[in-house]
Design a protein around this motif. Structure first.
Motif, mmCIF file in Angstrom:
data_model
loop_
_atom_site.group_PDB
_atom_site.id
_atom_site.type_symbol
_atom_site.label_atom_id
_atom_site.label_comp_id
_atom_site.label_asym_id
_atom_site.label_seq_id
_atom_site.Cartn_x
_atom_site.Cartn_y
_atom_site.Cartn_z
ATOM 1 N N VAL A 100 0.850 -1.231 0.014
ATOM 2 C CA VAL A 100 -0.068 -0.077 -0.078
ATOM 3 C C VAL A 100 0.959 1.251 -0.149
ATOM 4 O O VAL A 100 0.779 2.148 -0.778
ATOM 5 N N GLY A 101 1.964 1.212 0.636
ATOM 6 C CA GLY A 101 2.999 2.569 0.829
ATOM 7 C C GLY A 101 3.523 2.566 -0.573
ATOM 8 O O GLY A 101 3.399 3.678 -0.919
ATOM 9 N N GLY A 102 3.925 1.609 -1.348
ATOM 10 C CA GLY A 102 4.468 1.767 -2.580
ATOM 11 C C GLY A 102 3.535 2.366 -3.456
ATOM 12 O O GLY A 102 3.685 3.089 -4.398
ATOM 13 N N ALA A 103 2.210 1.784 -3.517
ATOM 14 C CA ALA A 103 1.087 2.105 -4.295
ATOM 15 C C ALA A 103 0.941 3.815 -4.034
ATOM 16 O O ALA A 103 0.839 4.514 -4.962
ATOM 17 N N PHE A 104 1.037 4.098 -2.865
ATOM 18 C CA PHE A 104 0.789 5.541 -2.587
ATOM 19 C C PHE A 104 1.829 6.269 -3.191
ATOM 20 O O PHE A 104 1.600 7.566 -3.577
ATOM 21 N N ILE A 138 1.310 6.895 -6.967
ATOM 22 C CA ILE A 138 0.113 7.967 -7.213
ATOM 23 C C ILE A 138 0.896 9.344 -6.890
ATOM 24 O O ILE A 138 0.491 10.343 -7.625
ATOM 25 N N HIS A 139 1.476 9.361 -5.755
ATOM 26 C CA HIS A 139 2.048 10.757 -5.450
ATOM 27 C C HIS A 139 3.185 11.106 -6.583
ATOM 28 O O HIS A 139 2.929 12.383 -6.776
ATOM 29 N N ARG A 140 4.012 10.433 -6.779
ATOM 30 C CA ARG A 140 4.978 10.780 -7.753
ATOM 31 C C ARG A 140 4.558 11.499 -9.176
ATOM 32 O O ARG A 140 5.020 12.070 -10.011
ATOM 33 N N THR A 141 3.161 10.612 -9.624
ATOM 34 C CA THR A 141 2.559 10.987 -10.658
ATOM 35 C C THR A 141 1.977 12.396 -10.548
ATOM 36 O O THR A 141 1.573 12.899 -11.586
ATOM 37 N N GLY A 142 1.682 12.947 -9.456
ATOM 38 C CA GLY A 142 0.983 14.257 -9.333
ATOM 39 C C GLY A 142 -0.353 13.969 -9.309
ATOM 40 O O GLY A 142 -1.262 14.917 -9.243
ATOM 41 N N ALA A 143 -1.010 12.701 -9.433
ATOM 42 C CA ALA A 143 -2.511 12.520 -9.447
ATOM 43 C C ALA A 143 -3.409 12.961 -8.157
ATOM 44 O O ALA A 143 -4.416 13.679 -8.566
ATOM 45 N N ILE A 144 -2.770 12.806 -7.061
ATOM 46 C CA ILE A 144 -3.526 13.494 -5.901
ATOM 47 C C ILE A 144 -3.485 14.950 -5.715
ATOM 48 O O ILE A 144 -4.648 15.369 -5.704
ATOM 49 N N SER A 198 1.474 10.890 -16.299
ATOM 50 C CA SER A 198 -0.043 10.376 -16.564
ATOM 51 C C SER A 198 -1.130 11.355 -16.178
ATOM 52 O O SER A 198 -2.353 11.156 -16.705
ATOM 53 N N ALA A 199 -0.741 12.555 -15.530
ATOM 54 C CA ALA A 199 -1.886 13.506 -15.225
ATOM 55 C C ALA A 199 -1.366 14.699 -15.771
ATOM 56 O O ALA A 199 -0.453 15.355 -15.765
ATOM 57 N N GLY A 200 -2.410 15.360 -16.698
ATOM 58 C CA GLY A 200 -2.224 16.618 -17.300
ATOM 59 C C GLY A 200 -2.504 17.888 -16.408
ATOM 60 O O GLY A 200 -3.142 17.689 -15.221
ATOM 61 N N ARG A 201 -1.872 18.910 -16.497
ATOM 62 C CA ARG A 201 -2.155 20.204 -15.714
ATOM 63 C C ARG A 201 -3.119 21.089 -16.483
ATOM 64 O O ARG A 201 -3.198 20.920 -17.751
ATOM 65 N N TYR A 202 -3.651 21.506 -15.656
ATOM 66 C CA TYR A 202 -4.689 22.526 -16.126
ATOM 67 C C TYR A 202 -4.501 23.794 -16.007
ATOM 68 O O TYR A 202 -4.026 24.421 -14.763
ATOM 69 N N ALA A 203 -4.786 24.798 -16.788
ATOM 70 C CA ALA A 203 -4.701 26.174 -16.632
ATOM 71 C C ALA A 203 -6.330 26.718 -16.703
ATOM 72 O O ALA A 203 -6.884 26.498 -17.292
ATOM 73 N N TRP A 204 -6.073 27.549 -15.730
ATOM 74 C CA TRP A 204 -7.591 28.354 -15.353
ATOM 75 C C TRP A 204 -7.391 29.729 -15.691
ATOM 76 O O TRP A 204 -6.719 30.632 -15.817
#
Length: 136
Positions: free
Chosen positions: A83-87, A90-96, A124-130
């Motif tokens: 579970v720690g490795g999975a988190f 997920i954290h390194r990809t920036g998804a959270i 894997s996660a795109g950035r969004y501009a507002w």
């Protein structure tokens, strides 16, 4: 210059806790409760506590305690590492971070005061501009 107290290393803290538990086996009297089977489960019998022979832990056994505990709790330790490795992934990809950011901005999108523009970026996660309606 004011000195600050530095937190000791994790392994040093674990060793101190195990050594403290070892010393306490010499101080705290040993005892046990009687148990009985009730509906296929072992339960403690009320008012059945009695003293037994003291079996203190020798200082040599301190160094065996951690590996023995890891072997006995191997399934739980493996699950925690998984579970720690999975988190971590997920954290390194920036998804959270992206999902929290988008969740905070959903209210502004509902009000129509902002619109979202997807900006492609590596990962894997795109950035969004507002942008506001005024074009700022």
């Amino acid at each position: 210059m004011k000195k600050t107290l530095k937190m000791p290393h994790t392994y040093a803290l674990l060793l101190i806790l195990v050594a403290f538990a070892c010393v306490m086996t010499y101080i705290i009297p040993a005892g046990i409760y009687d148990r009985e089977n009730v509906d296929g489960r072992k339960q403690v019998v009320n008012d059945s506590y009695h003293h037994v022979a003291q079996q203190p832990v020798s200082p040599i056994e301190i160094f065996r305690a951690v590996p023995t505990g890891l072997v006995e709790a191997g399934e739980i330790v493996f699950y925690i590492f998984l579970v720690g490795g999975a988190f971590g992934i997920i954290h390194r990809t920036g998804a959270i971070k992206v999902s929290v950011f988008l969740g905070d901005e959903c209210e502004n999108l509902r009000n129509g005061s902002r619109r979202v523009r997807n900006v492609p970026q590596s990962g894997s996660a795109g950035r969004y501009a507002w942008e506001t309606e005024a074009g700022e």
